[in-house]
Design an enzyme around this catalytic site. Structure first.
Site, mmCIF file in Angstrom:
data_model
loop_
_atom_site.group_PDB
_atom_site.id
_atom_site.type_symbol
_atom_site.label_atom_id
_atom_site.label_comp_id
_atom_site.label_asym_id
_atom_site.label_seq_id
_atom_site.Cartn_x
_atom_site.Cartn_y
_atom_site.Cartn_z
ATOM 1 N N TYR A 146 3.618 0.438 -3.266
ATOM 2 C CA TYR A 146 3.481 -0.956 -2.426
ATOM 3 C C TYR A 146 2.175 -1.366 -2.267
ATOM 4 C CZ TYR A 146 5.178 -4.064 1.166
ATOM 5 O OH TYR A 146 5.879 -5.097 1.744
ATOM 6 N N CYS A 147 1.628 -2.458 -2.946
ATOM 7 C CA CYS A 147 0.245 -3.216 -2.821
ATOM 8 C C CYS A 147 -0.651 -2.406 -3.329
ATOM 9 C CB CYS A 147 0.342 -3.429 -1.142
ATOM 10 S SG CYS A 147 -1.170 -4.546 -0.891
#
Length: 583
Positions: free
Chosen positions: A316-317
């Site tokens: 994530y990210c």
């Protein structure tokens, strides 16, 4: 007699407001001249105001301000001699949420303040765009700073120019002012703007509640294994790497929103990495540590625990950014088969179009960040303020008005609680991340990064990849996330989700919200994808689960090591573990 007095009073008011409007217009013109002159001193460039544009902008502003004044004058004249309720019609309501209170439109004084502010705001933004001689980056920086100034200057942000705040002050007999002052002083002590009532949430009780155990820990992370809820589970487990800039429980807010719970209920053996918030002991941690001591280590631990050859992964990210680098590192070592698939939530690897965050990585900003470093780590409150600034109206000024001016009680909202639960970062890692990736864009240069003697080349990644972006994402713009498609060599599926960086990811199917877009045929770029993509209503999660099932259809019994703590790694403590509670 009474009518004559009313008429005289009305004329006197008109004369007063004529003077006010004249002074306001003069102030706008004087300020514009100052901004234009300042723009010529933009460091490192031959910045110059475009005098022709400025003259045109000033002429348009003068015409618009005259139109505003004529409208106010007409309303005031209609009111002179009218009955007790008046005959003048209020101005049409604005769609701007800052001015939703009817007084902004019905009261001539506040209507004038509102319209003059909007006029000045538009004027300043046009002036920022009128400066020539700047490169694209500095042009964006000037516009960004001007936007933040305009947001801060809104009359809605000040007590005596906010009709709702004044009305509440009167209704509460001053109590709203005292409450707002208490809120402000408490935030000054915390060094952070409060968004929600933190006392309403407790990790493990009503937030981050999916049952599981911490089965492994290092000085960098804890590994959580969640309890299965189905008799059979997919043989290849799922290992999630959340961003270490935030807490992992964004994916486990509550049972209704939890991606973790949903994945477990879908028959997946789910592991979650819970990163430690940096302290002085982590001062020397750098880019390679989060890859090798974090991601590679966790991959090997899960493989060994369940005796499987590979794992499915999610990044994530920023964790996705480094997962991409980790895949390239494994590929260079001939160990790509350790990862069966990689899913990327709102992930960037090419930072050439990285959005407004890229404006924070020049020498001046880096020097400012260095000033926040203490004992080798960066206080997470700085990062929280930076992210809030990207959406200043929603995440700063909205709460200044509600918390301070109106003195309202804090809402109870789990997402806002998570947003304020800051994490610290190793300063060495953070500076390298900003300079080597955001500023120098070295991750997409073959061999541009070296980790443990291995040069990173994203072109070597052949791992099947599911790449998700948010159409309204202001942190990882979808056009930037798409660039991941241009780097890898293996099969890739791109999905564009409705909403942004958080809601675009955390969108459970049961909610029936938003939509997502996919393209059956490969597309050469993001613009072509947007034209060809087909929209599907609701959450993209089922699409991802179907994609995963095609890759790994084999299932096994949810027993033995599939139960947390019953394999070769005994349970250390219940989920969500200690690391997530450390500030």
């Amino acid at each position: 007699m009474d009518q004559d007095l009313k008429d005289a009073t009305g004329l006197a008011q008109l004369q007063h407001w004529t003077r006010v409007v004249g002074l306001a217009q003069q102030a706008i013109l004087e300020r514009s001249a100052e901004l234009a002159e300042q723009a010529t001193r933009f460091p490192g460039h031959e910045a110059r105001p475009n005098l022709e544009k400025i003259a045109r902008i000033q002429s348009q502003a003068a015409e618009r301000s005259m139109a505003v004044w004529q409208q106010v004058l007409a309303r005031a004249m209609d009111g002179i001699g009218a009955g007790p309720d008046g005959d003048a019609k209020p101005a049409p309501a604005s769609r701007d949420r800052r001015f939703a209170d009817p007084s902004w439109h019905d009261n001539p004084v506040f209507d004038l303040i509102r319209q003059m502010y909007l006029l000045a705001s538009d004027y300043f933004m046009q002036l920022a765009d009128s400066v020539d001689g700047l490169d694209v980056r500095d042009k964006e920086k000037l516009r960004f700073v001007t936007e933040r100034f305009v947001e801060a200057a809104s009359p809605a942000n000040f007590l005596f120019t906010n009709p709702a705040a004044l009305q509440r002050l009167i209704e509460t007999k001053g109590e709203s002012l005292l409450t707002g002052l208490e809120h402000m002083l408490a935030d000054l002590d915390r060094g952070q703007l409060t968004h929600t009532d933190g006392s309403a949430f407790e990790l493990g009780r009503n937030i981050a509640t999916t049952p599981g155990k911490v089965v492994y820990e290092t000085p960098l992370y804890q590994l959580i294994q969640y309890e299965p809820t189905t008799p059979q589970v997919m043989k290849t487990p799922l290992l999630i790497f959340p961003p270490w800039i935030n807490r992992f429980y964004i994916l486990d807010l509550n049972p209704e929103k939890s991606f973790v719970k949903w994945a477990v209920d879908q028959g997946l053996t789910v592991f979650m990495v819970s990163w430690k918030s940096a302290d002085a002991s982590m001062a020397d941690f750098d880019l390679g540590d989060y890859m090798l001591k974090g991601q590679v280590d966790a991959i090997d631990v899960v493989r060994d625990l369940l005796d499987v050859p590979s794992v499915h992964t999610i990044g994530y990210c920023v964790a996705g950014t480094f997962l991409a680098a980790t895949l390239a590192w494994l590929a260079a070592r001939g160990e790509s088969d350790k990862v069966a698939s990689a899913t990327f939530f709102t992930t960037q690897v090419d930072f050439s179009e990285a959005g407004d965050l890229a404006l924070f990585v020049d020498d001046e900003q880096l020097a400012l960040i260095d000033g926040f470093v203490k004992d080798g780590y960066l206080d997470g409150r700085y990062l929280a303020a930076t992210f809030n600034l990207l959406r200043g109206q929603d995440l700063i000024w909205n709460y200044v008005v509600n918390n301070y001016l109106l003195g309202k009680d804090y809402p109870q909202f789990d997402l806002l609680y998570w947003n304020g639960d800051t994490t610290n970062l190793p300063a060495k890692w953070h500076r390298a991340y900003l300079t080597q990736l955001y500023r120098d864009n070295r991750l997409v240069v073959p061999g541009g990064l070296e980790v443990d003697g291995i040069h990173i080349d994203l072109r070597k990644v052949e791992t099947p990849s599911y790449i998700q972006a948010g159409i309204e994402d202001h942190i990882a713009p979808p056009c930037s996330v798409w660039k991941l498609m241009d780097q890898f060599s293996g099969p890739r599926r791109f999905v564009l989700a409705g909403s942004g960086h958080i809601a675009g990811v955390v969108n459970p199917p049961a909610a029936g919200k938003y939509q997502y877009w996919t393209s059956a045929a490969p597309q050469p770029d993001f613009a072509a994808f947007r034209k060809a993509a087909q929209e599907t209503k609701g959450s993209w999660w089922p699409d991802w689960r179907a994609w995963l099932a095609e890759l790994s259809p084999e299932t096994v019994s949810a027993s033995g090591a599939r139960m947390p703590g019953e394999g070769k790694l005994p349970a250390i403590e219940d989920a969500p573990g200690r690391y997530v509670t450390q500030r």
